[in-house]
Motif scaffolding. Structure first.
Motif, short mmCIF file in Angstrom:
data_model
loop_
_atom_site.label_atom_id
_atom_site.label_comp_id
_atom_site.label_asym_id
_atom_site.label_seq_id
_atom_site.Cartn_x
_atom_site.Cartn_y
_atom_site.Cartn_z
N HIS A 153 0.80 -1.22 0.00
CA HIS A 153 0.00 0.00 0.00
C HIS A 153 0.84 1.28 0.00
CE1 HIS A 153 -3.52 -2.38 0.25
NE2 HIS A 153 -3.30 -2.81 1.47
N VAL A 154 2.10 1.15 -0.39
CA VAL A 154 2.95 2.33 -0.56
C VAL A 154 2.61 2.98 -1.89
CG1 VAL A 154 5.31 3.14 -0.91
CG2 VAL A 154 4.83 1.42 0.85
N LEU A 155 2.25 4.25 -1.86
CA LEU A 155 1.91 4.97 -3.08
C LEU A 155 3.15 5.56 -3.74
CD1 LEU A 155 -0.24 6.08 -5.01
CD2 LEU A 155 -0.50 8.04 -3.47
N LYS A 156 3.98 6.24 -2.95
CA LYS A 156 5.22 6.78 -3.49
C LYS A 156 6.18 7.07 -2.33
CE LYS A 156 3.54 11.57 -3.72
NZ LYS A 156 3.33 12.74 -4.61
N ILE A 157 7.43 7.27 -2.67
CA ILE A 157 8.47 7.52 -1.67
C ILE A 157 9.11 8.86 -1.98
CG2 ILE A 157 10.60 6.67 -0.64
CD1 ILE A 157 9.76 3.86 -1.71
N ASN A 158 9.13 9.72 -0.99
CA ASN A 158 9.76 11.03 -1.12
C ASN A 158 11.13 11.03 -0.43
OD1 ASN A 158 7.43 12.08 -2.44
ND2 ASN A 158 6.44 12.27 -0.43
N GLU A 159 11.79 12.16 -0.46
CA GLU A 159 13.11 12.28 0.15
C GLU A 159 13.06 12.03 1.66
OE1 GLU A 159 17.09 12.66 0.50
OE2 GLU A 159 15.94 12.59 -1.37
N LYS A 160 11.99 12.50 2.30
CA LYS A 160 11.91 12.42 3.75
C LYS A 160 10.77 11.54 4.28
CE LYS A 160 13.98 16.99 4.46
NZ LYS A 160 13.79 18.34 5.08
N SER A 161 9.98 10.98 3.38
CA SER A 161 8.80 10.27 3.86
C SER A 161 8.30 9.21 2.88
CB SER A 161 7.67 11.26 4.15
OG SER A 161 7.25 11.87 2.93
N ILE A 162 7.38 8.39 3.38
CA ILE A 162 6.67 7.38 2.58
C ILE A 162 5.21 7.82 2.51
CG2 ILE A 162 6.00 4.95 2.41
CD1 ILE A 162 8.41 4.42 4.37
N MET A 163 4.67 7.90 1.31
CA MET A 163 3.27 8.26 1.13
C MET A 163 2.45 6.98 0.92
SD MET A 163 1.20 10.90 1.07
CE MET A 163 2.15 12.34 0.53
N MET A 164 1.46 6.76 1.78
CA MET A 164 0.61 5.59 1.68
C MET A 164 -0.61 5.92 0.81
SD MET A 164 2.52 3.63 3.43
CE MET A 164 1.53 2.12 3.53
N ILE A 165 -1.37 4.90 0.43
CA ILE A 165 -2.47 5.13 -0.52
C ILE A 165 -3.60 5.96 0.06
CG2 ILE A 165 -1.97 3.03 -1.83
CD1 ILE A 165 -4.41 1.76 -0.44
N ASP A 166 -3.65 6.11 1.38
CA ASP A 166 -4.67 6.98 1.99
C ASP A 166 -4.14 8.40 2.17
OD1 ASP A 166 -2.84 6.49 3.97
OD2 ASP A 166 -4.32 6.16 5.55
#
Length: 231
Positions: free
Chosen positions: A189-202
């Motif tokens: 359920h990982v949507l994308k990965i940024n430099e400082k964080s993980i964005m989940m699908i919610d």
């Protein structure tokens, strides 16, 4: 089960639909020769999407479907095999070669059946003195605060007092990753990965803690690698 096929080759649409009706019992299949509004209005269980539609790449549409319907299983199909690399920049379940249609369909079905079997696994926790079974595939992430655990799912939140260490032991080790001492993530359920964080699908942003990013990226890239081609 609802399946959609998007391909501007009418003959290939016919062949693929025929093969899928053999593979899946009691499925409903909608066929489209182009991308239209009806594809956005209905959530399909499985979407077969031709990479090239009228000489235009369809990856942008696939990305939009990933965001709008994250549980739709997305399969790209193409006669050009090198598109597999571009397709797996997204949360793609499978890449199917038109030249190897029958073989790749069987490989896809095997992977699909294995995934569905794993999704039947549950996490059993005590919530307000009642034992609750939560489908592991529905869990997005789990976070602890002091002695309280919050299990965040697609549609609900469950609060329990099961220790995080015990919780991770009850989860599928191939899907769940303990990011730090207070967070467990479902890698599916990982949507994308940024430099400082993980964005989940919610759209929940989970921040990396010190030294956690490098290890996470190594685990996540290996997880994604196993999703490639026939998984």
């Amino acid at each position: 089960m609802h399946i959609a096929i998007v391909d501007d080759d009418k003959y290939f649409l016919y062949i693929l639909k025929k093969e899928l009706l053999i593979l899946f019992n009691n499925c409903q299949i909608d066929c489209y020769e182009n991308i239209n509004d009806n594809l956005y209005k209905k959530q399909y269980d499985i979407l077969f999407l031709d990479v090239m539609l009228q000489e235009v790449k369809s990856f942008e549409f696939g990305h939009e479907i990933n965001i709008k319907y994250p549980h739709t299983i997305l399969i790209y199909i193409s006669s050009i095999e090198h598109f597999v690399y571009e397709s797996y920049r997204q949360n793609t379940f499978f890449f199917m070669r038109k030249s190897q249609l029958h073989k790749d369909l069987l490989d896809f079905k095997e992977k699909y059946d294995n995934i569905k079997h794993k999704e039947n696994n549950v996490l059993s926790i005590m919530v307000r003195r009642n034992m609750v079974d939560i489908l592991q595939c529905d869990i997005l992430y789990i976070q602890s605060h002091r002695n309280q655990i919050t299990v965040n799912t697609i549609s609900n939140k469950y609060i329990t007092y099961t220790p995080l260490k015990k919780t991770i032991e009850m989860l599928n080790e191939n899907t769940f990753y303990q990011l730090n001492s207070f967070t467990i993530i479902n890698l599916n359920h990982v949507l994308k990965i940024n430099e400082k964080s993980i964005m989940m699908i919610d759209n929940k942003e989970i921040m990396f803690t010190r030294y956690s990013k490098d290890k996470f990226m190594k685990v996540y890239m290996e997880f994604r690698r196993k999703q490639l081609w026939n998984g």
